[in-house]
Design a protein around this motif. Structure first.
Motif, mmCIF file in Angstrom:
data_model
loop_
_atom_site.group_PDB
_atom_site.id
_atom_site.type_symbol
_atom_site.label_atom_id
_atom_site.label_comp_id
_atom_site.label_asym_id
_atom_site.label_seq_id
_atom_site.Cartn_x
_atom_site.Cartn_y
_atom_site.Cartn_z
ATOM 1 N N ILE A 1 0.831 -1.205 0.000
ATOM 2 C CA ILE A 1 0.000 0.000 0.000
ATOM 3 C C ILE A 1 0.863 1.253 0.000
ATOM 4 O O ILE A 1 0.570 2.226 -0.707
ATOM 5 C CB ILE A 1 -0.989 -0.009 1.179
ATOM 6 N N ILE A 2 1.944 1.252 0.765
ATOM 7 C CA ILE A 2 2.854 2.404 0.777
ATOM 8 C C ILE A 2 3.456 2.618 -0.606
ATOM 9 O O ILE A 2 3.493 3.747 -1.116
ATOM 10 C CB ILE A 2 3.948 2.228 1.846
ATOM 11 N N ILE A 3 3.909 1.544 -1.240
ATOM 12 C CA ILE A 3 4.469 1.642 -2.591
ATOM 13 C C ILE A 3 3.400 2.125 -3.574
ATOM 14 O O ILE A 3 3.661 2.980 -4.425
ATOM 15 C CB ILE A 3 5.067 0.289 -3.035
ATOM 16 N N LEU A 4 2.194 1.602 -3.454
ATOM 17 C CA LEU A 4 1.092 2.010 -4.330
ATOM 18 C C LEU A 4 0.814 3.499 -4.202
ATOM 19 O O LEU A 4 0.711 4.202 -5.211
ATOM 20 C CB LEU A 4 -0.168 1.218 -3.986
ATOM 21 N N VAL A 5 0.699 3.995 -2.980
ATOM 22 C CA VAL A 5 0.349 5.403 -2.776
ATOM 23 C C VAL A 5 1.447 6.321 -3.304
ATOM 24 O O VAL A 5 1.157 7.314 -3.982
ATOM 25 C CB VAL A 5 0.056 5.676 -1.284
ATOM 26 N N ILE A 6 2.691 5.999 -3.019
ATOM 27 C CA ILE A 6 3.793 6.842 -3.486
ATOM 28 C C ILE A 6 3.868 6.838 -5.008
ATOM 29 O O ILE A 6 3.956 7.892 -5.646
ATOM 30 C CB ILE A 6 5.129 6.390 -2.857
ATOM 31 N N THR A 7 3.811 5.661 -5.614
ATOM 32 C CA THR A 7 3.889 5.548 -7.069
ATOM 33 C C THR A 7 2.703 6.238 -7.734
ATOM 34 O O THR A 7 2.864 6.991 -8.697
ATOM 35 C CB THR A 7 3.941 4.072 -7.495
ATOM 36 N N TYR A 8 1.527 6.007 -7.213
ATOM 37 C CA TYR A 8 0.326 6.599 -7.799
ATOM 38 C C TYR A 8 0.365 8.124 -7.691
ATOM 39 O O TYR A 8 0.007 8.823 -8.651
ATOM 40 C CB TYR A 8 -0.917 6.039 -7.105
ATOM 41 N N ALA A 9 0.779 8.640 -6.545
ATOM 42 C CA ALA A 9 0.845 10.091 -6.377
ATOM 43 C C ALA A 9 1.837 10.716 -7.349
ATOM 44 O O ALA A 9 1.550 11.758 -7.954
ATOM 45 C CB ALA A 9 1.226 10.433 -4.942
ATOM 46 N N LEU A 10 2.990 10.085 -7.516
ATOM 47 C CA LEU A 10 3.983 10.611 -8.448
ATOM 48 C C LEU A 10 3.477 10.574 -9.889
ATOM 49 O O LEU A 10 3.636 11.539 -10.641
ATOM 50 C CB LEU A 10 5.294 9.843 -8.327
ATOM 51 N N LEU A 11 2.852 9.473 -10.277
ATOM 52 C CA LEU A 11 2.334 9.360 -11.643
ATOM 53 C C LEU A 11 1.182 10.335 -11.891
ATOM 54 O O LEU A 11 1.128 10.990 -12.945
ATOM 55 C CB LEU A 11 1.881 7.929 -11.926
ATOM 56 N N ILE B 1 -11.160 12.832 -9.258
ATOM 57 C CA ILE B 1 -11.220 11.446 -9.735
ATOM 58 C C ILE B 1 -9.937 10.695 -9.408
ATOM 59 O O ILE B 1 -9.974 9.574 -8.882
ATOM 60 C CB ILE B 1 -11.514 11.415 -11.251
ATOM 61 N N SER B 2 -8.793 11.291 -9.690
ATOM 62 C CA SER B 2 -7.535 10.591 -9.427
ATOM 63 C C SER B 2 -7.286 10.456 -7.929
ATOM 64 O O SER B 2 -6.621 9.512 -7.491
ATOM 65 C CB SER B 2 -6.357 11.299 -10.100
ATOM 66 N N GLY B 3 -7.841 11.361 -7.133
ATOM 67 C CA GLY B 3 -7.693 11.250 -5.691
ATOM 68 C C GLY B 3 -8.484 10.099 -5.101
ATOM 69 O O GLY B 3 -8.148 9.575 -4.049
ATOM 70 N N LEU B 4 -9.529 9.700 -5.789
ATOM 71 C CA LEU B 4 -10.341 8.579 -5.314
ATOM 72 C C LEU B 4 -9.975 7.255 -5.991
ATOM 73 O O LEU B 4 -10.269 6.191 -5.455
ATOM 74 C CB LEU B 4 -11.822 8.874 -5.559
ATOM 75 N N LEU B 5 -9.347 7.323 -7.138
ATOM 76 C CA LEU B 5 -9.075 6.127 -7.936
ATOM 77 C C LEU B 5 -8.094 5.154 -7.277
ATOM 78 O O LEU B 5 -8.197 3.944 -7.482
ATOM 79 C CB LEU B 5 -8.570 6.545 -9.315
ATOM 80 N N TRP B 6 -7.168 5.655 -6.482
ATOM 81 C CA TRP B 6 -6.186 4.773 -5.850
ATOM 82 C C TRP B 6 -6.832 3.838 -4.825
ATOM 83 O O TRP B 6 -6.236 2.822 -4.431
ATOM 84 C CB TRP B 6 -5.072 5.574 -5.184
#
Length: 70
Positions: A14-24, A47-52
């Motif tokens: 989840i930490i990796i997902l949030v960091i990667t998603y925020a950067l992308l 939309i992108s704030g809820l998509l993760w």
């Protein structure tokens, strides 16, 4: 798999997902939405704030393990 190990792996994922998603998401917005009006920015970040949450829900479901009785 031991529940503690499953929780540890899920937390790291989840930490990796949030960091990667925020950067992308931020990179995409910076490159493509720079000259867009404010409402396009608002909709994109809404939309992108809820998509993760969708992939995070799958990880959390996996962390919970199999349902009892199955």
């Amino acid at each position: 798999m031991v529940p503690r190990l499953r929780s540890f792996i899920g937390t790291i994922l989840i930490i990796i997902l949030v960091i990667t998603y925020a950067l992308l998401a931020t990179t995409f917005a910076t490159l493509l939405l720079a000259t867009s009006p404010w409402w396009v920015h608002f909709l994109y970040f809404l939309i992108s704030g809820l998509l993760w949450i969708l992939p995070a829900m799958l990880i959390i479901k996996w962390m919970a393990g199999p349902k009892p009785g199955k």
